[in-house]
Structure formats: C-alpha cells, structure tokens
Scaffold this motif. Structure first.
Motif, PDB file in Angstrom:
ATOM      1  N   MET A 185      -6.635   1.326   3.508  1.00  0.00           N
ATOM      2  CA  MET A 185      -6.122   2.081   4.634  1.00  0.00           C
ATOM      3  C   MET A 185      -5.272   1.179   5.534  1.00  0.00           C
ATOM      4  O   MET A 185      -5.522  -0.006   5.649  1.00  0.00           O
ATOM      5  CB  MET A 185      -7.282   2.659   5.469  1.00  0.00           C
ATOM      6  N   ILE A 186      -4.291   1.789   6.173  1.00  0.00           N
ATOM      7  CA  ILE A 186      -3.483   1.065   7.149  1.00  0.00           C
ATOM      8  C   ILE A 186      -4.257   1.044   8.471  1.00  0.00           C
ATOM      9  O   ILE A 186      -4.793   2.059   8.901  1.00  0.00           O
ATOM     10  CB  ILE A 186      -2.107   1.768   7.328  1.00  0.00           C
ATOM     11  N   GLU A 240      -4.455  14.067  13.103  1.00  0.00           N
ATOM     12  CA  GLU A 240      -3.259  14.308  12.281  1.00  0.00           C
ATOM     13  C   GLU A 240      -2.285  13.133  12.383  1.00  0.00           C
ATOM     14  O   GLU A 240      -1.674  12.720  11.392  1.00  0.00           O
ATOM     15  CB  GLU A 240      -2.564  15.622  12.677  1.00  0.00           C
ATOM     16  N   MET A 245       0.851  -1.203   0.000  1.00  0.00           N
ATOM     17  CA  MET A 245       0.000   0.000   0.000  1.00  0.00           C
ATOM     18  C   MET A 245       0.883   1.248   0.000  1.00  0.00           C
ATOM     19  O   MET A 245       1.378   1.677   1.023  1.00  0.00           O
ATOM     20  CB  MET A 245      -0.898  -0.037   1.242  1.00  0.00           C
ATOM     21  N   GLN A 260       2.038   5.330  -0.926  1.00  0.00           N
ATOM     22  CA  GLN A 260       1.413   6.638  -0.825  1.00  0.00           C
ATOM     23  C   GLN A 260       0.927   7.079  -2.200  1.00  0.00           C
ATOM     24  O   GLN A 260       1.520   6.754  -3.208  1.00  0.00           O
ATOM     25  CB  GLN A 260       2.434   7.652  -0.322  1.00  0.00           C
ATOM     26  N   SER A 283      11.692  18.544  14.727  1.00  0.00           N
ATOM     27  CA  SER A 283      11.637  19.460  15.869  1.00  0.00           C
ATOM     28  C   SER A 283      12.709  19.064  16.867  1.00  0.00           C
ATOM     29  O   SER A 283      13.022  17.885  17.011  1.00  0.00           O
ATOM     30  CB  SER A 283      10.273  19.363  16.566  1.00  0.00           C
ATOM     31  N   THR A 286       2.921  25.383  14.239  1.00  0.00           N
ATOM     32  CA  THR A 286       4.238  24.872  14.629  1.00  0.00           C
ATOM     33  C   THR A 286       5.251  26.008  14.665  1.00  0.00           C
ATOM     34  O   THR A 286       6.351  25.883  14.156  1.00  0.00           O
ATOM     35  CB  THR A 286       4.729  23.802  13.641  1.00  0.00           C
ATOM     36  N   TRP A 297      -3.061  10.030  13.033  1.00  0.00           N
ATOM     37  CA  TRP A 297      -3.661   8.913  12.292  1.00  0.00           C
ATOM     38  C   TRP A 297      -3.363   9.064  10.782  1.00  0.00           C
ATOM     39  O   TRP A 297      -3.014   8.092  10.115  1.00  0.00           O
ATOM     40  CB  TRP A 297      -5.172   8.882  12.571  1.00  0.00           C
ATOM     41  N   VAL A 298      -3.469  10.295  10.271  1.00  0.00           N
ATOM     42  CA  VAL A 298      -3.146  10.541   8.857  1.00  0.00           C
ATOM     43  C   VAL A 298      -1.678  10.199   8.593  1.00  0.00           C
ATOM     44  O   VAL A 298      -1.341   9.523   7.613  1.00  0.00           O
ATOM     45  CB  VAL A 298      -3.434  12.011   8.468  1.00  0.00           C
ATOM     46  N   LYS A 299      -0.810  10.655   9.490  1.00  0.00           N
ATOM     47  CA  LYS A 299       0.625  10.406   9.331  1.00  0.00           C
ATOM     48  C   LYS A 299       0.904   8.894   9.279  1.00  0.00           C
ATOM     49  O   LYS A 299       1.714   8.423   8.465  1.00  0.00           O
ATOM     50  CB  LYS A 299       1.379  11.060  10.488  1.00  0.00           C
ATOM     51  N   GLN A 338      -1.041   6.652   8.234  1.00  0.00           N
ATOM     52  CA  GLN A 338      -1.551   6.112   6.971  1.00  0.00           C
ATOM     53  C   GLN A 338      -0.484   6.112   5.886  1.00  0.00           C
ATOM     54  O   GLN A 338      -0.596   5.411   4.887  1.00  0.00           O
ATOM     55  CB  GLN A 338      -2.757   6.928   6.474  1.00  0.00           C
ATOM     56  N   LEU A 339       0.544   6.956   6.047  1.00  0.00           N
ATOM     57  CA  LEU A 339       1.577   7.061   5.010  1.00  0.00           C
ATOM     58  C   LEU A 339       2.551   5.892   5.067  1.00  0.00           C
ATOM     59  O   LEU A 339       3.346   5.689   4.146  1.00  0.00           O
ATOM     60  CB  LEU A 339       2.341   8.385   5.160  1.00  0.00           C
ATOM     61  N   GLU A 354       5.209   5.458   6.807  1.00  0.00           N
ATOM     62  CA  GLU A 354       6.628   5.768   7.043  1.00  0.00           C
ATOM     63  C   GLU A 354       7.045   5.436   8.473  1.00  0.00           C
ATOM     64  O   GLU A 354       8.183   5.082   8.728  1.00  0.00           O
ATOM     65  CB  GLU A 354       6.893   7.260   6.801  1.00  0.00           C
ATOM     66  N   ILE A 371      13.030  15.098  16.422  1.00  0.00           N
ATOM     67  CA  ILE A 371      11.923  14.175  16.143  1.00  0.00           C
ATOM     68  C   ILE A 371      11.015  14.715  15.050  1.00  0.00           C
ATOM     69  O   ILE A 371      11.047  15.904  14.722  1.00  0.00           O
ATOM     70  CB  ILE A 371      11.084  13.930  17.419  1.00  0.00           C
ATOM     71  N   GLN A 372      10.195  13.824  14.499  1.00  0.00           N
ATOM     72  CA  GLN A 372       9.119  14.233  13.590  1.00  0.00           C
ATOM     73  C   GLN A 372       7.941  14.621  14.469  1.00  0.00           C
ATOM     74  O   GLN A 372       7.429  13.783  15.213  1.00  0.00           O
ATOM     75  CB  GLN A 372       8.723  13.089  12.671  1.00  0.00           C
ATOM     76  N   GLU A 373       7.502  15.877  14.334  1.00  0.00           N
ATOM     77  CA  GLU A 373       6.544  16.395  15.317  1.00  0.00           C
ATOM     78  C   GLU A 373       5.675  17.473  14.707  1.00  0.00           C
ATOM     79  O   GLU A 373       6.097  18.193  13.802  1.00  0.00           O
ATOM     80  CB  GLU A 373       7.344  16.958  16.506  1.00  0.00           C
ATOM     81  N   SER A 374       4.450  17.583  15.193  1.00  0.00           N
ATOM     82  CA  SER A 374       3.549  18.640  14.742  1.00  0.00           C
ATOM     83  C   SER A 374       2.641  19.057  15.897  1.00  0.00           C
ATOM     84  O   SER A 374       2.590  18.385  16.931  1.00  0.00           O
ATOM     85  CB  SER A 374       2.724  18.156  13.541  1.00  0.00           C
ATOM     86  N   MET A 405       9.551  17.056   8.255  1.00  0.00           N
ATOM     87  CA  MET A 405       9.495  17.975   9.389  1.00  0.00           C
ATOM     88  C   MET A 405      10.389  17.434  10.505  1.00  0.00           C
ATOM     89  O   MET A 405      10.482  16.229  10.704  1.00  0.00           O
ATOM     90  CB  MET A 405       8.055  18.094   9.926  1.00  0.00           C
TER      91      MET A 405
END
Lengths: 386, 352
Positions: free
Chosen positions: B1-2, B91, A1, A3, A241, A85, B93-95, B97-98, B100, B76-79, A239
C-alpha cells in the motif's frame, strides 16, 4: 507499486419502464444485482464490498437509501459506499468500484446504480427552486436548450440532425429488451411533428423518465482469469468536474469533458479515437448532445460532429456506432443512466450485447455527464488485457 | 500500500444555527484555511472529495453549488459521497493508493438548523414499513439506550458520566458548541425527555464544516514536519432493521476496528463518533477501549454534532493532535445510520 488490473465479469439490469410498480426499491436493485451476480457466476457471499450510486435522494424520498438497502444488497458485514456526482453518478460509481480493485483493497466488488423516478416528479426536481437559484427554467431541457441552440449556430448544423439521432437511438432500442421505450411506429416524420418542448428540442428528442437499475461485478485479474466467459478489461477511467457558474466555461463544448476524454484515452493508449474505438455509449439525454459530445470527446473536429450523424457513421452498422443500446433517449433512470452506458460498453467487448451487438467490438467507450454539463466520467474497456 | 497521511485540518467553529451564511459561504474560509495550513495552492490539489446530504439543504444536487466554493477551474478530478465526510476521506485514500496523484482535499458540511433534524433523519428508515411511523432519531436512540441498560451493560450514572466528561472536555475546545462543568448528580436530576435519555444524553443540533488535506508518501513529509499517517482504515455496515441486530453491541464497529488494526499498538487518543451518551460505551467495547483514559478529548459529538461532518471531525481531531506532537498513535471513528448502523475506523500514527 503499480495498479492492479480490473475487469467487468458480470453485468445486470432491470427492465426499465415508466413505473415499476411491481417492485419496491429493494426489489428493483436486487433484480439488477442478482442478474449481475448470475452473469459473473457468483453468489452474494463472494462479494467483498458494495458501491451504490444514485442521483438525488428526493427522487424517491428516502435519505441516503443505501442504508436501508444494505441488507437487500448483501452488504451486511461488508464495506458499503454511496456515490453521488449528479447525472454522471452511474459512471463515477463504477469508477469508484473499479478503484477498490485497482488499489488492491478488494477482489470482487458489486456496484449498483438506480433511480425509481415514478416515486416523484423528476422534471420539477431538476428545476432548481428559489431561494437557491433564480427560477430560470423548467426541467433539464429548459437548461440545456440554449446550449443546443448555441451549438447549432456555431457548427452551422442543419435542423434535422437532432431528429436523425432520436430516430437512430429509438430504433436501436427496439433491439434491446431492457429499454424503456419500444416505439415500433417511430419515423423521421413522427419525431419532426412531435411537440416542440424547449425550442429547438422536441418531445421525441428528449429522454423518458424511467424506473430502473444497473449492476456490475468488478473483479481482480486473478478472479477474471478464472471466469468462464469473456470479461471486459478496464483500460482507463477518468473523472472531471468544473464550476456551475464561471465566465471561463464553455458549456457547449466543456473543457472538463475534453480533459476527461484526453485523460482516459491516454491511459488506454488511444491516439486516434475515431479509428481505434469500435463503439461508444455516451450520455445523450437530448438528441443534439450526440454531435456535441462527438466533438467534445475528440471523435470529430469542432463543428464537424453533426456530419458524422448525417453520414450515418454513428448508426449501429456505421463506422463508429453510438448508443447501441438505445441510450439515455430510450431509458433514463437518472442515477443508473451513467452506469448503463458503462455496462453497455462492457457488454459489447464481451460480445454479450445480443441483437445490438457491434460485430467484432474489441474496444468500447462508456461516457456519462451531469450537472450543467460540468461533471464527467468515462471509461475505456477492451476484450484484451491492458 | 502507498503511505497516506493527513497533513492539515480545519474546522468551522460549530454553532447552533449559522443564519447569515449559506453552505458555500460557510465552507470557503475552512477550505482556504486548510489549504494554507498544508501550504498548497488551489491548483496543487490532485483530487477533491466531499460528503454531504441534500436532505439537510432541502435542495436536490446541493453539493453542485458547493463545489463552486472550491474554485474547480481548470477542471479538477473530483467526487462526492452522500455520506459523512469520513467516507469521502476513505474514497480519497483509495484514490491516492492508485499513485496517480499525491494530494487530496476532503471536506464536508452540514446545516442541521433549517429543518427539524431528528425528524429529517427518520427519512433514512425503511420507506415502506418504518418511515411512515416517523420514529425520530432520539426515540430510536432511546430504544437502544434502554436495551443497553436492561442488558446490565451500563447504568444511567454511566451514561451521565460520559455526557458530563464530554462537555467538560469541550471547555478546552474552541470549536465546540456545548461546554460546561456539571456533576453526574446534576445530570441525573434532569427529567428524561425520551426515557431513559435525558436532554444532556443527546447531541446538540449543530451547523458546521470540516476539511482535511491528505498527502502520499514523500509529498506528505515535504509538506509538514510530522504527518499523521493513516495506518489502517476500514468501514462496515449492518442491517438497518433494529430487530436484526444486537443494539447493545456494534459488530460492524468491532470488525472495522479489527481490520484497521486498532489493537496492534498503544492508543494515545481516541475520538469516537457517539452522538448519544450510551453509544460511547457501545463503541468503547467494540474497539477494545473500555477503560481508556483519553476518549473524546474534543468533547465529541455530544459537544458538537454537525450531521455529515461529525465523523470527519473525529479524524481531524486525532490527526491534529499527531500533527502537533501531542499524540503518537490514535483512533478515529465515524458512524452513520440509525443506532450505529454503519461504522468507519481509522488508525493514525506519527513518526517517532
């Protein structure tokens, strides 16, 4: 699956200026959004979801203003997200919007970022108050000036590099009708002679405080393939941080920025950014951040960034043009500033940048940072499908 | 969907005023607890996302300081969303889904106690036409309650039943702030504070924090015996202006519930983010849970209402019941904005 592919199919921005007293907050964001939709050949009803970004709500005195703006942004009955952010927010917001398409959740996402700084006094808003922080500085320039001084010492950079960056960006801005500052009389000497605000940062080496907004429409492969004009394909997003207070940090060449660049270039298949990237829009609120970010993002070796500036490599007609739009130094509606970088990268690879177009640009980088050089957002866009 | 699941939750016990600790100090034990429950080290979290608002802290960029509590080193990967933590979870949950990363930490925090929260919330309103009048959150909710009563959709006794049941349920919730066992008659004996709302129809003022860990697919099964799978999640918004919507129903909650698939299976438990008693009735109707016997077993927002946290707490409450094996399929709801302007619905389910 895997992207899904995602592309920028529409870009819009306001005329940025010190005070946009002619429009309300809703009018400001709509000006950008309507232009993005027109560019995409879409109507409000075509949009599946809206992602809004902006910096602190105190700047306009409206708490979570996306709720008030839901109606003006055509979000009624749709999902609405609000990202924050710090200074990187415009970039992060575009990335969140792109991910909604990449995840296969939506096909057409409108993303909007804005700031109406004339509603408050941004310099003091950016000066952390007691009791939360010791009162160490006045304005963001006061925070970053020691970083610049440290960079100059480490890189043994001559003092005029910042002036060259400011001159280039302000001259580029003359080619951008949306830019806030159009200083026709600017010269090396006028910048050198401007007031020293936060030594070594002069007045003419700092960003203005602007009202403005930026918007983009991000679309699925199916929608982008059907678009009339050229689109900008997203080749990578990243991204990172890092903490505000940590003995491990190097705020001059932050690891978060370097990690972010490595990640996004790996996604885009870029191994030699200096050669493979055609142009870069990076977040340079104070002139010296151009050489600093050139090094941090891997466009130059450590200590060598300033030489690219001095050699004219980053000029609009140089080998690696930087901040073709005039950059943050020419327009700075903080919440939108990151998205403006991302949008300019998209305009370049779509051959839609007008007078500041880089001939034959096919791969471009958008970069934003925020906080105390601790939040980073980047994307790579290209004319070709990834 | 994952496939993505909640694998751990943690809450700070909700209190009227946390006067000794700042936001970072409040949050750190919650983050440590949720990571320990998930069996994940700080460096094993793939993505971090938080929800909060500067208007509670009274400081621009307040979330920046709070991030230090996470220990974001190496970077880190952060939002961050300026929204209730439920949308930070969206957000994340969306991440996931990718594909990664396969784990995410979601948290939110809010101290309502330092300011005057009902007036602070009036700063959300249209800044040109409404906010200058300073209509506070209780006043606006009272307009909505009056519309519900006038439409014949509920009686004051129905509102009282919601409030009494919520505080009674909270007796079994160690994290709740308001807990008591009072009768509908006792409730109705109170004088309204903003007619028709009585003090007991309104939420308490609360300081709190909540965190959850999400994991995708096989990783979730490795981490815990019974992950709480997110089967559907959706959120919708309406116009802010009260005159542009029917205050007695919630079209955005109905739509989000439909998109999240609430009606596609039996619901064992529902946690609805209804700060005011009449809002539970509006949300029950929107989600098709009118006569459901197990709504807000935690006591809901009437028992503890940490602003920016209460929505994520609803997801944590439902998830924890599934993780514990006490429920198989549940619905969690979060709201934001005046009079239920924005709504998120999440359907969670355990393996059987």
């Amino acid at each position: 699956m895997g992207q899904q592919r995602v592309a920028v199919v529409g870009v819009g921005q306001t005329k940025h200026q010190a005070t946009r007293g002619d429009v309300s907050l809703a009018g400001l964001v709509r000006e950008a959004a309507v232009r993005a939709l027109e560019d995409a050949g879409m109507a409000w009803a075509d949009v599946d979801a809206v992602v809004v970004g902006k910096a602190p709500d105190f700047f306009e005195g409206v708490m979570m203003p996306e709720l008030y703006l839901a109606d003006a942004l055509g979000a009624v009955g749709k999902p609405l997200l609000r990202v924050h952010t710090a200074g990187s927010v415009g970039g992060s917001t575009a990335i969140v919007a792109a991910q909604l398409v990449q995840a296969g959740i939506h096909e057409r996402v409108l993303t909007v970022a804005f700031e109406k700084q004339s509603d408050s006094e941004a310099m003091w808003a950016l000066s952390l108050p007691i009791p939360f922080q010791p009162p160490m500085h006045a304005g963001a320039g006061g925070y970053f000036a020691p970083h610049v001084r440290s960079y100059m010492a480490r890189a043994k950079a001559p003092d005029h590099i910042g002036i060259l960056v400011a001159l280039k960006d302000r001259l580029n801005a003359l080619k951008n009708p949306y830019a806030h500052l159009h200083e026709h009389d600017i010269s090396f000497d006028s910048i050198r002679d401007s007031m020293m605000l936060w030594d070594p940062i002069r007045y003419a080496e700092t960003c203005p405080s602007s009202d403005g907004a930026c918007a983009m429409v991000l679309a699925s492969e199916r929608v982008a393939d059907a678009a009339d004009g050229p689109v900008a394909w997203v080749h990578g997003t990243a991204m990172r941080s890092e903490p505000t207070m940590s003995a491990d940090r190097d705020p001059v060449l932050p690891r978060g920025g370097a990690d972010c660049a490595r990640d996004v270039f790996a996604q885009a298949g870029i191994t030699d950014p200096r050669r493979q990237v055609d142009c870069v829009e990076m977040y340079v609120p104070f002139s010296w951040f151009e050489p600093m970010w050139l090094e941090n993002l891997g466009f130059a070796e450590a200590g060598e960034g300033w030489r690219l500036v001095e050699d004219g490599v980053t000029q609009l007609d140089g080998e690696l043009p930087v901040n073709m739009s005039g950059g943050v130094l020419s327009s700075n509606p903080i919440g939108a500033s990151g998205m403006l970088r991302f949008a300019e990268a998209a305009l370049q690879v779509r051959d839609r940048a007008g007078e500041h177009q880089v001939d034959g640009a096919r791969t471009a980088v958008g970069h934003a940072y925020g906080g105390g050089s601790q939040f980073f957002a980047m994307w790579v866009v290209g004319s070709d499908k990834p | 969907m994952i496939e993505v699941a909640v694998v751990a939750t943690a809450q700070m016990p909700n209190v009227r005023a946390e006067t000794l600790r700042n936001e970072v100090e409040m949050l750190m034990p919650v983050l440590q607890e949720v990571r320990a429950r998930a069996g994940l080290d700080r460096t094993e979290i793939g993505f971090t996302c938080s929800g909060s608002t500067d208007y509670l802290c009274g400081q621009a960029f307040s979330f920046v300081s709070t991030l230090d509590g996470v220990g974001p080193w190496p970077p880190i990967q952060e939002s961050h969303v300026e929204m209730d933590g439920a949308w930070a979870l969206y957000e994340a949950w969306v991440k996931l889904q990718l594909g990664e990363v396969d784990t995410a930490l979601v948290y939110s925090y809010g101290k309502s106690s330092p300011g005057s929260i009902h007036e602070v919330l009036s700063r959300q309103l249209d800044p040109y036409h409404v906010a200058p009048l300073w209509p506070d959150a209780i006043g606006l909710a009272a307009l909505q309650a009056r519309a519900v009563l006038d439409a014949g959709k509920a009686t004051e006794a129905d509102l009282a039943e919601v409030a009494c049941r919520s505080r009674r349920a909270a007796l079994a919730n160690p994290n709740a702030q308001l807990r008591w066992d009072r009768s509908v008659e006792q409730h109705l004996a109170e004088e309204p504070i903003v007619d028709p709302l009585r003090r007991s129809d309104c939420p308490p003022i609360t300081d709190g924090a909540c965190a959850v860990v999400l994991a995708a697919g096989g990783r979730a099964r490795e981490l815990v015996e019974r992950p709480a799978w997110i089967r559907g999640i959706d959120h919708r918004v309406e116009p802010m202006a009260l005159g542009l919507r029917d205050l007695t129903s919630s079209e955005s909650a109905r739509l989000a519930a439909e998109r999240a698939g609430v009606g596609e299976g039996p619901v064992d438990v529902a946690e609805l983010h209804a700060p005011f008693s009449h809002q539970e009735l509006i949300l029950r109707a929107a989600l098709g849970l009118e006569d459901h016997p197990n709504v807000n077993p935690s006591g809901g927002a009437l028992a503890a209402n940490p602003v920016m946290v209460a929505g994520l707490t609803r997801i944590a409450e439902v998830s924890q019941r599934i993780l514990d094996g006490a429920a198989d399929r549940g619905v969690a709801h979060a709201t934001s904005g005046p009079c239920l302007q924005q709504n998120l619905v999440c359907v969670l389910e355990g393996d059987r």
